[in-house]
Every structure is written in C-alpha cells, then in structure tokens.
Design a protein around this motif. Structure first.
Motif, PDB file in Angstrom:
ATOM      1  N   LEU A  66       0.826  -1.205   0.000  1.00  0.00           N
ATOM      2  CA  LEU A  66       0.000   0.000   0.000  1.00  0.00           C
ATOM      3  C   LEU A  66       0.861   1.257   0.000  1.00  0.00           C
ATOM      4  CD1 LEU A  66      -2.761   1.374   0.154  1.00  0.00           C
ATOM      5  CD2 LEU A  66      -2.685   1.086   2.643  1.00  0.00           C
ATOM      6  N   ASP A  67       1.904   1.282   0.818  1.00  0.00           N
ATOM      7  CA  ASP A  67       2.778   2.442   0.901  1.00  0.00           C
ATOM      8  C   ASP A  67       3.449   2.719  -0.444  1.00  0.00           C
ATOM      9  OD1 ASP A  67       4.059   4.529   2.398  1.00  0.00           O
ATOM     10  OD2 ASP A  67       5.875   3.322   2.442  1.00  0.00           O
ATOM     11  N   VAL A  68       3.917   1.657  -1.104  1.00  0.00           N
ATOM     12  CA  VAL A  68       4.595   1.823  -2.390  1.00  0.00           C
ATOM     13  C   VAL A  68       3.622   2.270  -3.473  1.00  0.00           C
ATOM     14  CG1 VAL A  68       5.815   0.577  -4.230  1.00  0.00           C
ATOM     15  CG2 VAL A  68       6.475   0.238  -1.844  1.00  0.00           C
ATOM     16  N   ARG A  69       2.469   1.611  -3.554  1.00  0.00           N
ATOM     17  CA  ARG A  69       1.484   1.997  -4.579  1.00  0.00           C
ATOM     18  C   ARG A  69       1.035   3.451  -4.375  1.00  0.00           C
ATOM     19  NH1 ARG A  69       3.209  -1.450  -7.694  1.00  0.00           N
ATOM     20  NH2 ARG A  69       2.216  -3.481  -7.904  1.00  0.00           N
ATOM     21  N   PHE A  70       0.894   3.842  -3.119  1.00  0.00           N
ATOM     22  CA  PHE A  70       0.505   5.211  -2.778  1.00  0.00           C
ATOM     23  C   PHE A  70       1.562   6.201  -3.270  1.00  0.00           C
ATOM     24  CE2 PHE A  70      -0.492   8.085   1.127  1.00  0.00           C
ATOM     25  CZ  PHE A  70      -1.363   8.853   0.374  1.00  0.00           C
ATOM     26  N   ALA A  71       2.814   5.964  -2.929  1.00  0.00           N
ATOM     27  CA  ALA A  71       3.895   6.861  -3.331  1.00  0.00           C
ATOM     28  C   ALA A  71       4.070   6.908  -4.842  1.00  0.00           C
ATOM     29  CB  ALA A  71       5.201   6.433  -2.665  1.00  0.00           C
ATOM     30  N   GLU A  72       3.883   5.763  -5.491  1.00  0.00           N
ATOM     31  CA  GLU A  72       4.055   5.718  -6.950  1.00  0.00           C
ATOM     32  C   GLU A  72       3.085   6.649  -7.666  1.00  0.00           C
ATOM     33  OE1 GLU A  72       5.794   1.215  -7.795  1.00  0.00           O
ATOM     34  OE2 GLU A  72       3.630   1.528  -7.690  1.00  0.00           O
ATOM     35  N   ARG A  73       1.889   6.835  -7.117  1.00  0.00           N
ATOM     36  CA  ARG A  73       0.917   7.750  -7.735  1.00  0.00           C
ATOM     37  C   ARG A  73       1.452   9.182  -7.749  1.00  0.00           C
ATOM     38  NH1 ARG A  73      -3.580   6.014 -10.687  1.00  0.00           N
ATOM     39  NH2 ARG A  73      -3.837   3.809 -10.157  1.00  0.00           N
ATOM     40  N   TYR A  74       2.019   9.610  -6.647  1.00  0.00           N
ATOM     41  CA  TYR A  74       2.621  10.958  -6.575  1.00  0.00           C
ATOM     42  C   TYR A  74       3.812  11.067  -7.514  1.00  0.00           C
ATOM     43  CZ  TYR A  74       6.099  14.227  -4.674  1.00  0.00           C
ATOM     44  OH  TYR A  74       7.076  15.180  -4.541  1.00  0.00           O
ATOM     45  N   LEU A  75       4.703  10.090  -7.486  1.00  0.00           N
ATOM     46  CA  LEU A  75       5.903  10.150  -8.315  1.00  0.00           C
ATOM     47  C   LEU A  75       5.552  10.084  -9.797  1.00  0.00           C
ATOM     48  CD1 LEU A  75       8.161   7.837  -6.142  1.00  0.00           C
ATOM     49  CD2 LEU A  75       8.349  10.327  -6.393  1.00  0.00           C
ATOM     50  N   ALA A  76       4.496   9.363 -10.156  1.00  0.00           N
ATOM     51  CA  ALA A  76       4.054   9.331 -11.553  1.00  0.00           C
ATOM     52  C   ALA A  76       3.552  10.699 -11.995  1.00  0.00           C
ATOM     53  CB  ALA A  76       2.961   8.277 -11.738  1.00  0.00           C
ATOM     54  N   ALA A  77       2.879  11.414 -11.096  1.00  0.00           N
ATOM     55  CA  ALA A  77       2.419  12.763 -11.426  1.00  0.00           C
ATOM     56  C   ALA A  77       3.607  13.694 -11.641  1.00  0.00           C
ATOM     57  CB  ALA A  77       1.508  13.300 -10.319  1.00  0.00           C
ATOM     58  N   VAL A  78       4.634  13.569 -10.793  1.00  0.00           N
ATOM     59  CA  VAL A  78       5.844  14.379 -10.960  1.00  0.00           C
ATOM     60  C   VAL A  78       6.522  14.049 -12.286  1.00  0.00           C
ATOM     61  CG1 VAL A  78       8.149  14.847 -10.046  1.00  0.00           C
ATOM     62  CG2 VAL A  78       6.204  14.675  -8.487  1.00  0.00           C
ATOM     63  N   ASP A  79       6.608  12.766 -12.614  1.00  0.00           N
ATOM     64  CA  ASP A  79       7.225  12.359 -13.878  1.00  0.00           C
ATOM     65  C   ASP A  79       6.456  12.933 -15.064  1.00  0.00           C
ATOM     66  OD1 ASP A  79       9.180  10.924 -12.585  1.00  0.00           O
ATOM     67  OD2 ASP A  79       8.177   8.978 -12.808  1.00  0.00           O
ATOM     68  N   ALA A  80       5.137  12.898 -14.999  1.00  0.00           N
ATOM     69  CA  ALA A  80       4.325  13.440 -16.086  1.00  0.00           C
ATOM     70  C   ALA A  80       4.600  14.925 -16.271  1.00  0.00           C
ATOM     71  CB  ALA A  80       2.841  13.200 -15.798  1.00  0.00           C
ATOM     72  N   MET A  81       4.665  15.655 -15.178  1.00  0.00           N
ATOM     73  CA  MET A  81       4.940  17.087 -15.244  1.00  0.00           C
ATOM     74  C   MET A  81       6.324  17.342 -15.844  1.00  0.00           C
ATOM     75  SD  MET A  81       6.883  19.472 -13.309  1.00  0.00           S
ATOM     76  CE  MET A  81       7.041  18.567 -11.780  1.00  0.00           C
ATOM     77  N   GLU A  82       7.328  16.590 -15.398  1.00  0.00           N
ATOM     78  CA  GLU A  82       8.685  16.800 -15.879  1.00  0.00           C
ATOM     79  C   GLU A  82       8.843  16.422 -17.345  1.00  0.00           C
ATOM     80  OE1 GLU A  82      11.133  14.609 -13.169  1.00  0.00           O
ATOM     81  OE2 GLU A  82      11.203  16.255 -11.692  1.00  0.00           O
TER      82      GLU A  82
END
Length: 231
Positions: A66-82
């Motif tokens: 759960l912790d990893v899947r949760f964090a991956e959502r945020y990091l995917a948003a950052v990757d999309a922006m970058e």
C-alpha cells in the motif's frame, strides 16, 4: 480478519520510492511548492518505513504494498509534469502555482496532501488489492495505521509552516484555509471511494467516469487551497 493472498510483489520497494523523494528534495529549490510537499511527504514515508521495520503493522507485506502503490501515484504525477505530459487534475494546481509569490508554504503542503489523499490513496488501495489478490477490507488495518501517521503529518505541518504570532495578519487567512479542509474527513471519503471503485471494477466505463470525477473534484479543492494571499 483475512489477510491478502501471497502473490508476487512489484519491483518497487519502500526504499525505491524513498530514494526518488530524497533526490527530489536535493534538486528542487526549497521554496518550490512541489519541494514543500515533497519534504512533508518524505517525512511521513520515512515514518511508515520505521513502523514497518518495527513490526507495528499487523500485515507488513500489505503495508509495504500500500505504501509503495501510494507513493508511486505521486511520483508518476511528478514524472508526467517533468516530461511535459498532462498530470492528473488533482495535481495540476500545485504544479501550476508552485512558484507563485502569493502562495504560502502551508498552502503548498495542504494542496499536495489534498491531492495525494483525496485521489491517489483511493486508487492506491485498488492497485494494492489487484497486486495482492485481496479485498479492500483486508487492507483496512493498514489503511487506518497509515491514516494515523498522516494525521500526525498534518499536526507537523501546522507546527512548522503556520506563521508565528508576529505574523497574525498573514495567519488569519491561512487559519481560515487550514480550517476549511480536514484530513480526517478526506480520509473517510477516500476509504468510501476506494470501496466504490473496487465494487465497480467489473464496470470499467463507470469506474473510469467515477475516477475522473473524483480527480476533478479533488483538483478543484486543491485550487481553492492555493488562493494567493496578500503580503
């Protein structure tokens, strides 16, 4: 309570997502809005990691997933922006206003917490159920314990980012904004959304519409939290 079936885990680990967040912490300007949220989220992810290592979760494997899947959502948003791609609507206000001089650090933190809990956490519960072959009810203990850590994060944000008594003129509108959003209410709504999305998993069109509307609603709230304030 039944626990999740022991299926293979994904390649990402808590250490993987922590490394990504620490890199962001060292590369982003300190006053950047994404950097402000990243710092507070890094703190709570480190706390979750310590609690897992200390045996404070009843099902460590589910907590890690759960912790990893949760964090991956945020990091995917950052990757999309970058990468110049369009991030989820819930994250767009923070990315758009991240350098606005009239937005205070507390507002950046709240907008990020709003996006991550109001949208990402519900989808992370569903992601985790699919990864582990279980139902949302099997993750309720882990969800609650992560939620308790997030409440402590909200308290830390209040202590560290609210202006002191010498800045009460600024603090008045900030206090109003802080009081207009509740992490407890957001957490309750997220659990209901996660259960609804899981129930809709065999109706992909309906699930997609539900997810889109959730994303838009959370994004609207995030934009309100970033209303520029007078000096």
């Amino acid at each position: 309570m039944a626990h999740c079936e022991q299926l293979p885990m994904a390649a990402s680990t808590v250490d993987t997502v922590l490394t990504r967040m620490r890199i962001l912490d060292t590369t982003l300007p300190p006053r950047d809005g994404v950097a402000v949220f990243n710092r507070v989220y890094l703190t709570v992810t480190e706390a979750v990691d310590r609690h897992i290592d200390g045996g404070r979760f009843p099902d460590a494997r589910s907590a890690i997933a759960l912790d990893v899947r949760f964090a991956e959502r945020y990091l995917a948003a950052v990757d999309a922006m970058e990468d110049g791609r369009r991030p989820p609507a819930c994250w767009r206000p923070l990315f758009q206003f991240r350098r606005h001089p009239g937005v205070r650090p507390l507002q950046f933190a709240l907008s990020g917490i709003n996006a991550h809990i109001g949208h990402d956490l519900a989808l992370a519960v569903v992601d985790t159920c699919r990864t582990l072959g279980c139902e949302p009810v099997d993750l309720e203990d882990e969800f609650d314990r992560v939620g308790d850590l997030l409440v402590s994060l909200e308290e830390r944000v209040r202590e560290e980012l609210m202006p002191g008594p010498d800045l009460l003129q600024i603090a008045d509108p900030l206090t109003h904004l802080f009081g207009s959003w509740s992490l407890e209410r957001a957490r309750d709504a997220t659990w209901a959304a996660a259960r609804a999305l899981w129930a809709l998993r065999r109706l992909p069109d309906v699930a997609a519409e539900f997810t889109e509307r959730l994303d838009s609603a959370v994004g609207f709230a995030g934009r309100m939290l970033l209303t520029p304030l007078p000096d």
